[in-house]
Design a protein around this motif. Structure first.
Motif, short mmCIF file in Angstrom:
data_model
loop_
_atom_site.label_atom_id
_atom_site.label_comp_id
_atom_site.label_asym_id
_atom_site.label_seq_id
_atom_site.Cartn_x
_atom_site.Cartn_y
_atom_site.Cartn_z
N ASP A 103 -16.41 -62.66 -45.40
CA ASP A 103 -16.71 -61.49 -45.96
C ASP A 103 -17.03 -61.55 -47.57
N ILE A 104 -16.45 -62.37 -48.03
CA ILE A 104 -16.40 -62.68 -49.53
C ILE A 104 -18.11 -62.92 -49.73
N VAL A 105 -18.34 -63.96 -48.90
CA VAL A 105 -19.69 -64.49 -48.88
C VAL A 105 -20.58 -63.31 -48.63
N ARG A 106 -20.58 -62.56 -47.58
CA ARG A 106 -21.45 -61.48 -47.52
C ARG A 106 -21.50 -60.51 -48.78
N ALA A 107 -20.50 -60.12 -49.25
CA ALA A 107 -20.31 -59.30 -50.60
C ALA A 107 -20.92 -59.92 -51.54
N GLN A 108 -20.80 -61.24 -51.80
CA GLN A 108 -21.36 -61.79 -52.98
C GLN A 108 -22.82 -61.88 -52.98
N ARG A 109 -23.51 -62.14 -51.91
CA ARG A 109 -24.91 -62.07 -51.31
C ARG A 109 -25.36 -60.55 -51.62
N THR A 110 -24.75 -59.57 -51.10
CA THR A 110 -25.25 -58.06 -51.33
C THR A 110 -25.14 -57.94 -52.85
N ALA A 111 -24.13 -58.36 -53.55
CA ALA A 111 -24.17 -58.02 -54.95
C ALA A 111 -25.13 -58.70 -55.60
N THR A 112 -25.63 -59.99 -55.40
CA THR A 112 -26.79 -60.34 -56.07
C THR A 112 -28.15 -59.71 -55.58
N ALA A 113 -28.22 -59.32 -54.22
CA ALA A 113 -29.48 -58.61 -54.03
C ALA A 113 -29.56 -57.17 -54.55
N ARG A 114 -28.34 -56.59 -55.12
CA ARG A 114 -28.49 -55.32 -55.68
C ARG A 114 -28.44 -55.45 -57.43
N GLY A 115 -28.33 -56.76 -57.80
CA GLY A 115 -28.55 -57.19 -59.14
C GLY A 115 -27.06 -56.77 -60.02
N ILE A 116 -26.10 -56.50 -59.40
CA ILE A 116 -24.93 -56.41 -60.04
C ILE A 116 -23.84 -57.59 -59.80
N ASP A 117 -24.40 -58.75 -59.63
CA ASP A 117 -23.33 -59.77 -59.42
C ASP A 117 -22.89 -60.42 -60.67
N LYS A 118 -23.31 -60.00 -62.11
CA LYS A 118 -22.65 -60.30 -62.98
C LYS A 118 -21.67 -59.36 -63.50
N ARG A 119 -21.47 -58.30 -63.03
CA ARG A 119 -20.38 -57.24 -63.16
C ARG A 119 -19.38 -57.26 -62.26
N VAL A 120 -19.56 -58.05 -61.12
CA VAL A 120 -18.56 -57.90 -59.87
C VAL A 120 -18.16 -59.29 -59.76
N SER A 121 -16.79 -59.39 -59.71
CA SER A 121 -16.12 -60.68 -59.22
C SER A 121 -15.42 -60.49 -57.91
N LEU A 122 -15.94 -61.61 -57.05
CA LEU A 122 -15.64 -61.46 -55.69
C LEU A 122 -14.79 -62.49 -55.31
N ILE A 123 -13.63 -62.42 -54.74
CA ILE A 123 -12.43 -63.72 -54.91
C ILE A 123 -12.14 -63.92 -53.49
N HIS A 124 -12.25 -65.09 -52.92
CA HIS A 124 -11.46 -65.47 -51.37
C HIS A 124 -10.11 -65.67 -51.86
N GLY A 125 -9.20 -64.85 -51.68
CA GLY A 125 -7.72 -65.01 -52.09
C GLY A 125 -6.71 -63.93 -51.55
N ASP A 126 -5.46 -64.07 -51.70
CA ASP A 126 -4.50 -63.22 -51.27
C ASP A 126 -4.38 -61.89 -52.36
N ALA A 127 -4.77 -60.96 -51.79
CA ALA A 127 -4.75 -59.65 -52.73
C ALA A 127 -3.27 -59.28 -53.47
N SER A 128 -2.14 -59.81 -52.69
CA SER A 128 -0.99 -59.39 -53.04
C SER A 128 -0.50 -60.12 -54.23
N GLU A 129 -1.48 -61.25 -54.46
CA GLU A 129 -1.02 -62.03 -55.75
C GLU A 129 -1.73 -61.81 -57.09
N PHE A 130 -2.59 -60.53 -57.17
CA PHE A 130 -3.32 -60.23 -58.19
C PHE A 130 -2.85 -58.85 -58.91
#
Length: 252
Positions: free
Chosen positions: A75-102
């Motif tokens: 899912d993170i890979v898909r999200a990163q691909r979409t962010a890049t296609a929409r030109g917003i990848d520089k403003r959005v960090s997409l992380i593979h990890g446990d949400a409870s740790e953030f």
């Protein structure tokens, strides 16, 4: 007959879905306009899936930066691909990890169908309240019982499902208020949204199965699909609802 060598699509890929939750485009647009009107500078999506909501907000608020976290790497890979296609990848960090740790706070916090990362719904709402900055809000999505399921209905759901796994809609909203929020918006999904979500999650494997009935994995794929469909049509249909809440933190 030659056995095709192509492997079946993975279960739960969501290839035919826009959102990784039962959500129509019309409802998404309506609720996102509420969030965008608050002019968020920071967005945090915990259990983001492929982060469609996060990416849409970031695209409409050019000054905003966002972060999405999810345990499911595809899912993170898909999200990163979409962010890049929409030109917003520089403003959005997409992380593979446990949400409870953030522990990063944000103006808009999103948690849709992923409260389990923090424990119970009550525990999740308390934790999420800590992450919403003053003047911000939480978009929270979770299941609720439209009617209390009978033992027979429970037996047709996922193994180990108990009545205590969900609450009524009123109890869900009460939990949000107890955690330090006031409900700005309460919406529940339609049957069509459930149908689009359930069939959308199965569609690519159903298409593959119809075209590859003699594949060595066909029997296992058919069994998985039939079980998934039965849980929906014989189990949670008209029993399990899904609510979207826009919650405003009360002043401490």
């Amino acid at each position: 007959m030659t056995i095709p060598e192509i492997s079946p699509p993975p279960a739960g890929s969501g290839k035919h879905l826009t959102f990784n939750s039962p959500l129509s485009a019309e409802r998404a647009d309506r609720m996102l306009e509420i969030l965008i009107a608050r002019k968020p500078m920071t967005i945090l999506d915990l259990g983001c899936g492929w982060a469609e909501l996060l990416l849409r907000i970031a695209a409409k608020v050019p000054e905003a930066v966002g972060k999405g976290i999810d345990l499911h790497e595809p899912d993170i890979v898909r999200a990163q691909r979409t962010a890049t296609a929409r030109g917003i990848d520089k403003r959005v960090s997409l992380i593979h990890g446990d949400a409870s740790e953030f522990t990063t706070s944000a103006d808009v916090v999103i948690n849709i169908g992923a409260f389990q990362a923090f424990g119970t719904i009550a525990e999740a709402l308390v934790r999420l309240r800590e992450l919403v900055l003053p003047g911000g809000c939480l978009m929270f999505g979770a299941e609720y019982w439209e009617q209390t399921p009978t033992p027979e209905q429970l037996s047709k759901l996922w193994d180990g499902t108990a009545v205590t796994d969900c609450q009524s809609l009123a109890e869900l909203v009460d939990e949000a208020i107890s955690a330090g929020f006031r409900p700005m918006k309460i919406e529940t999904i339609t049957r069509n949204e459930w149908e689009d979500y359930e069939t959308g999650h199965m569609a690519d494997r159903e298409i593959w199965l119809a075209a590859n009935p003699d594949h060595p994995e066909a029997i296992a794929v058919k069994q998985q699909l039939d079980s998934q469909r039965s849980i929906w049509l014989r189990g949670h249909r008209d029993v399990l609802g899904f609510a979207y809440l826009i919650l405003i933190p009360t002043l401490a």
